[in-house]
Scaffold this motif. Structure first.
Motif, PDB file in Angstrom:
ATOM      1  N   ALA A  39       0.828  -1.326  -0.120  1.00 26.71           N
ATOM      2  CA  ALA A  39       0.011  -0.093  -0.053  1.00 26.71           C
ATOM      3  C   ALA A  39       0.814   1.252  -0.020  1.00 26.71           C
ATOM      4  CB  ALA A  39      -0.882  -0.084   1.304  1.00 26.71           C
ATOM      5  N   SER A  69       2.051   8.582  -3.943  1.00 33.69           N
ATOM      6  CA  SER A  69       1.136   7.659  -4.144  1.00 33.69           C
ATOM      7  C   SER A  69       0.052   7.812  -3.099  1.00 33.69           C
ATOM      8  CB  SER A  69       1.636   6.354  -3.628  1.00 33.69           C
ATOM      9  OG  SER A  69       0.707   5.395  -3.476  1.00 33.69           O
ATOM     10  N   CYS A  70      -1.216   7.633  -3.172  1.00 27.99           N
ATOM     11  CA  CYS A  70      -2.321   7.821  -2.386  1.00 27.99           C
ATOM     12  C   CYS A  70      -3.271   6.717  -2.563  1.00 27.99           C
ATOM     13  CB  CYS A  70      -3.127   9.053  -2.623  1.00 27.99           C
ATOM     14  SG  CYS A  70      -4.509   9.534  -1.414  1.00 27.99           S
ATOM     15  N   VAL A  71      -3.735   5.993  -1.559  1.00 28.78           N
ATOM     16  CA  VAL A  71      -4.277   4.768  -1.354  1.00 28.78           C
ATOM     17  C   VAL A  71      -5.503   5.012  -0.486  1.00 28.78           C
ATOM     18  CG1 VAL A  71      -3.172   3.461   0.311  1.00 28.78           C
ATOM     19  CG2 VAL A  71      -4.428   2.360  -1.318  1.00 28.78           C
ATOM     20  N   VAL A 111      -8.373  -2.493  -0.950  1.00 31.87           N
ATOM     21  CA  VAL A 111      -8.087  -1.407  -1.641  1.00 31.87           C
ATOM     22  C   VAL A 111      -9.186  -0.659  -2.481  1.00 31.87           C
ATOM     23  CG1 VAL A 111      -6.528  -0.325  -3.064  1.00 31.87           C
ATOM     24  CG2 VAL A 111      -5.491  -1.844  -1.478  1.00 31.87           C
ATOM     25  N   LYS A 146      -6.603   3.712  -5.932  1.00 29.91           N
ATOM     26  CA  LYS A 146      -5.190   4.530  -5.719  1.00 29.91           C
ATOM     27  C   LYS A 146      -5.246   5.423  -6.798  1.00 29.91           C
ATOM     28  CE  LYS A 146      -2.550   0.289  -4.304  1.00 29.91           C
ATOM     29  NZ  LYS A 146      -1.456  -0.663  -4.765  1.00 29.91           N
ATOM     30  N   THR A 189       0.237   7.441  -9.640  1.00 28.82           N
ATOM     31  CA  THR A 189       1.443   8.118  -9.366  1.00 28.82           C
ATOM     32  C   THR A 189       2.225   8.980  -9.979  1.00 28.82           C
ATOM     33  OG1 THR A 189       2.015   5.655  -8.368  1.00 28.82           O
ATOM     34  CG2 THR A 189       3.713   7.125  -8.514  1.00 28.82           C
TER      35      THR A 189
END
Length: 323
Positions: A254, A282-284, A298, A301, A304
């Protein structure tokens, strides 16, 4: 320090307006559960000198945030040359320094944008808790609200390329101390907040560039037990049972980069960010798993790239997320 460095050589009442002006305590990094939100605050969008109730000089610089309990403000800072650290207690109404504690240390290399006082304190109605690191030590301190020493706890050596940035948090009668670092003492520890005795400790993966500056939060799903959520490059995002340290779920990939910003939670999801260098971001968004074994999922996402931040932590308000 460079333009991106945050110098805490001056403390003003204006920076406390979100909590103190609303009559609410602001007990930890980013306030209630690390959300960065105080719903009852009436804070102006910008400040001028006339908005300050008081302003005082501090004996050093730092990246830590002040916390407020009742009519007391607690803030840390440090001499950038000698690495002498300070915890200062200030009267909220007047800005008068009520007491100050000094801790000698020694200079050591860390990131140019870091400081020797990066971790924010956390406080309740009885005590204030804070940490200071050096390569040979990661020490947890506990004082009562009048500055009397109550206990200390040694987390072991600190190994990191850039220094420290994570802060401790309180959960019920425990102090939770994150320790994701590059060295072999990487861990997550829960201490009895009254005595400093160890309740539980879990070992965390370690390795070069694995140090995390993120501070954990508590995920409180409707009708289910709370979970401690923590992020790091080495371990990804994980949900921990805060009562015993058991890992409930983990998403190892993650956090593909350094976890610098802290996770934030609603009652149904958790957001985590990571990044490093000039472009890696990155952001999840995750639906956490459950204590009875349902896996985490998840939800999505973000692509990136350099368009997302990784040092500031997200803010969630209603149906919107702000980055």
């Amino acid at each position: 320090m460079g333009k991106r460095g945050l110098m805490a050589s001056v403390l003003t009442a204006a920076v406390l307006a979100a909590a103190a002006g609303a009559g609410a305590d602001w007990t930890r990094f980013r306030g209630a559960n690390g959300s960065g939100v105080e719903a009852s605050a009436n804070t102006p969008a910008s400040f001028t000198d006339k908005d300050y109730k008081w302003k005082i000089a501090l004996p050093g610089t730092g990246h830590s945030s002040p916390v407020v309990v009742g009519k007391k403000v607690f803030v840390t800072c440090a001499d950038p040359k000698e690495a002498t650290r300070f915890l200062i207690c200030v009267d909220l109404e007047s800005g008068k320094t009520l007491w100050k504690k000094e801790y000698t240390s020694h200079w050591f290399k860390q990131h140019d944008f870091n400081s020797f006082a990066s971790a924010s304190p956390v406080a309740d109605g009885e005590r204030v808790y804070f940490t200071f690191i050096a390569p040979d030590s990661y020490t947890v301190y506990c004082l009562d609200l009048n500055g009397k020493d109550e206990w200390t706890y040694d987390m072991g050596r600190w190994v990191s390329q850039h220094g420290c940035g994570c802060s401790p948090i309180l959960f019920q009668d425990m102090l939770i101390v994150p320790n994701d670092q590059d060295g072999p003492t990487a861990s997550l520890v829960a201490l009895d907040k009254a005595t400093g005795s160890e309740r539980w400790r879990i070992k965390r993966k370690n390795g070069q560039t694995f140090t995390a500056a993120s501070t954990p939060c508590i995920f409180e799903p409707k009708g289910a037990a709370p979970q401690l959520v923590i992020t790091s490059k080495a371990n990804g995002m994980a949900g921990i049972d805060p009562k015993n340290g058991k890992t409930l779920w983990e998403i190892p990939d993650a956090m593909p980069f350094r976890a610098v910003g802290s996770p934030v939670a609603t009652d149904s999801l958790v957001v985590g960010t990571s990044g490093e260098g000039g472009k890696n971001r990155s952001c999840v968004v995750v639906q956490p798993g459950t204590a009875d074994g349902a896996p985490a999922k998840v939800l999505y996402k973000m692509p990136t790239g350099a368009d997302y931040p990784y040092v500031p932590s997200p803010v969630i308000q209603g149906d919107h997320m702000f980055l």
